[in-house]
Design a protein around this motif. Structure first.
Motif, PDB file in Angstrom:
ATOM      1  N   TRP A   1      80.675  41.158  66.746  1.00  0.00           N
ATOM      2  CA  TRP A   1      80.362  42.585  66.723  1.00  0.00           C
ATOM      3  C   TRP A   1      78.888  42.832  66.430  1.00  0.00           C
ATOM      4  O   TRP A   1      78.259  43.688  67.049  1.00  0.00           O
ATOM      5  N   ARG A   2      78.330  42.085  65.515  1.00  0.00           N
ATOM      6  CA  ARG A   2      76.912  42.259  65.189  1.00  0.00           C
ATOM      7  C   ARG A   2      76.018  41.850  66.361  1.00  0.00           C
ATOM      8  O   ARG A   2      75.023  42.501  66.647  1.00  0.00           O
ATOM      9  N   GLU A   3      76.370  40.768  67.051  1.00  0.00           N
ATOM     10  CA  GLU A   3      75.596  40.330  68.214  1.00  0.00           C
ATOM     11  C   GLU A   3      75.663  41.352  69.346  1.00  0.00           C
ATOM     12  O   GLU A   3      74.733  41.449  70.150  1.00  0.00           O
ATOM     13  N   ALA A   4      76.741  42.116  69.402  1.00  0.00           N
ATOM     14  CA  ALA A   4      76.893  43.151  70.428  1.00  0.00           C
ATOM     15  C   ALA A   4      76.149  44.434  70.054  1.00  0.00           C
ATOM     16  O   ALA A   4      76.141  45.393  70.820  1.00  0.00           O
ATOM     17  N   GLY A   5      75.520  44.448  68.871  1.00  0.00           N
ATOM     18  CA  GLY A   5      74.728  45.595  68.468  1.00  0.00           C
ATOM     19  C   GLY A   5      75.416  46.579  67.542  1.00  0.00           C
ATOM     20  O   GLY A   5      74.909  47.670  67.302  1.00  0.00           O
ATOM     21  N   TRP A   6      76.547  46.197  67.004  1.00  0.00           N
ATOM     22  CA  TRP A   6      77.306  47.076  66.119  1.00  0.00           C
ATOM     23  C   TRP A   6      76.899  46.871  64.664  1.00  0.00           C
ATOM     24  O   TRP A   6      76.583  45.770  64.237  1.00  0.00           O
ATOM     25  N   THR A   7      76.966  47.949  63.892  1.00  0.00           N
ATOM     26  CA  THR A   7      76.889  47.844  62.441  1.00  0.00           C
ATOM     27  C   THR A   7      78.309  47.543  61.992  1.00  0.00           C
ATOM     28  O   THR A   7      79.218  48.330  62.237  1.00  0.00           O
ATOM     29  N   PHE A   8      78.502  46.406  61.388  1.00  0.00           N
ATOM     30  CA  PHE A   8      79.843  45.924  61.043  1.00  0.00           C
ATOM     31  C   PHE A   8      80.033  45.936  59.544  1.00  0.00           C
ATOM     32  O   PHE A   8      79.236  45.362  58.801  1.00  0.00           O
ATOM     33  N   ARG A   9      81.091  46.608  59.071  1.00  0.00           N
ATOM     34  CA  ARG A   9      81.391  46.660  57.653  1.00  0.00           C
ATOM     35  C   ARG A   9      82.849  46.239  57.424  1.00  0.00           C
ATOM     36  O   ARG A   9      83.769  46.937  57.819  1.00  0.00           O
ATOM     37  N   PRO A  10      83.056  45.084  56.812  1.00  0.00           N
ATOM     38  CA  PRO A  10      84.412  44.674  56.464  1.00  0.00           C
ATOM     39  C   PRO A  10      84.777  45.205  55.075  1.00  0.00           C
ATOM     40  O   PRO A  10      83.953  45.163  54.175  1.00  0.00           O
TER      41      PRO A  10
ATOM     42  N   ALA B   1      78.240  56.537  70.920  1.00  0.00           N
ATOM     43  CA  ALA B   1      76.906  57.017  70.554  1.00  0.00           C
ATOM     44  C   ALA B   1      76.329  56.219  69.386  1.00  0.00           C
ATOM     45  O   ALA B   1      75.146  55.884  69.381  1.00  0.00           O
ATOM     46  N   ASN B   2      77.153  55.923  68.390  1.00  0.00           N
ATOM     47  CA  ASN B   2      76.724  55.171  67.206  1.00  0.00           C
ATOM     48  C   ASN B   2      77.643  53.977  67.020  1.00  0.00           C
ATOM     49  O   ASN B   2      78.739  54.125  66.499  1.00  0.00           O
ATOM     50  N   PRO B   3      77.211  52.799  67.451  1.00  0.00           N
ATOM     51  CA  PRO B   3      78.086  51.626  67.356  1.00  0.00           C
ATOM     52  C   PRO B   3      78.262  51.126  65.928  1.00  0.00           C
ATOM     53  O   PRO B   3      77.489  50.315  65.426  1.00  0.00           O
ATOM     54  N   ARG B   4      79.288  51.642  65.275  1.00  0.00           N
ATOM     55  CA  ARG B   4      79.632  51.233  63.905  1.00  0.00           C
ATOM     56  C   ARG B   4      81.123  50.968  63.842  1.00  0.00           C
ATOM     57  O   ARG B   4      81.910  51.724  64.395  1.00  0.00           O
ATOM     58  N   VAL B   5      81.482  49.910  63.142  1.00  0.00           N
ATOM     59  CA  VAL B   5      82.895  49.582  62.995  1.00  0.00           C
ATOM     60  C   VAL B   5      83.183  49.211  61.546  1.00  0.00           C
ATOM     61  O   VAL B   5      82.384  48.545  60.888  1.00  0.00           O
ATOM     62  N   ILE B   6      84.312  49.688  61.053  1.00  0.00           N
ATOM     63  CA  ILE B   6      84.811  49.311  59.735  1.00  0.00           C
ATOM     64  C   ILE B   6      86.102  48.532  59.971  1.00  0.00           C
ATOM     65  O   ILE B   6      87.050  49.055  60.550  1.00  0.00           O
ATOM     66  N   ASP B   7      86.102  47.282  59.541  1.00  0.00           N
ATOM     67  CA  ASP B   7      87.266  46.410  59.716  1.00  0.00           C
ATOM     68  C   ASP B   7      88.114  46.462  58.447  1.00  0.00           C
ATOM     69  O   ASP B   7      87.806  45.812  57.456  1.00  0.00           O
ATOM     70  N   GLY B   8      89.157  47.245  58.499  1.00  0.00           N
ATOM     71  CA  GLY B   8      90.009  47.438  57.334  1.00  0.00           C
ATOM     72  C   GLY B   8      91.028  46.332  57.110  1.00  0.00           C
ATOM     73  O   GLY B   8      91.669  46.271  56.063  1.00  0.00           O
ATOM     74  N   ARG B   9      91.197  45.427  58.067  1.00  0.00           N
ATOM     75  CA  ARG B   9      92.200  44.364  57.934  1.00  0.00           C
ATOM     76  C   ARG B   9      91.608  42.963  57.950  1.00  0.00           C
ATOM     77  O   ARG B   9      92.311  41.987  57.752  1.00  0.00           O
ATOM     78  N   GLY B  10      90.325  42.828  58.205  1.00  0.00           N
ATOM     79  CA  GLY B  10      89.693  41.508  58.201  1.00  0.00           C
ATOM     80  C   GLY B  10      90.066  40.644  59.384  1.00  0.00           C
ATOM     81  O   GLY B  10      90.059  39.427  59.274  1.00  0.00           O
TER      82      GLY B  10
END
Length: 52
Positions: free
Chosen positions: A39-48, A23-32
Motif C-alpha cells: 500500500w505504501r509503495e502504491a502511494g497510500w498513507t497506511f495506518r494499521p 482523491a486522498n489515498p489513505r487506508v486504515i487497516d482495522g484487522r491487520g
C-alpha cells in the motif's frame, strides 16, 4: 478507506488500481490483513490499528 474485514478476497485488493480512483489515498487497516509495504509503495498513507 477503512479496511474492517478478515475476508481473504478483500485482503488482496489492488492498491495501485485504487490510487487513481481516490482523491486522498489513505487506508486504515482495522484487522491487520493488508500488506503495508504494498500500500505504501502504491502511494497510500497506511495506518494499521494496534501496530506502529
Amino acid at each position: 478507506m477503512l479496511h474492517l474485514t478478515e475476508w481473504t478476497h478483500f485482503a488482496h485488493i489492488y492498491a495501485q488500481r485504487l490510487t487513481t480512483r481516490v482523491a486522498n489515498p489513505r487506508v486504515i487497516d482495522g484487522r491487520g490483513t493488508l500488506n503495508a509495504n504494498t500500500w505504501r509503495e502504491a502511494g497510500w498513507t497506511f495506518r494499521p490499528l494496534g501496530r506502529p
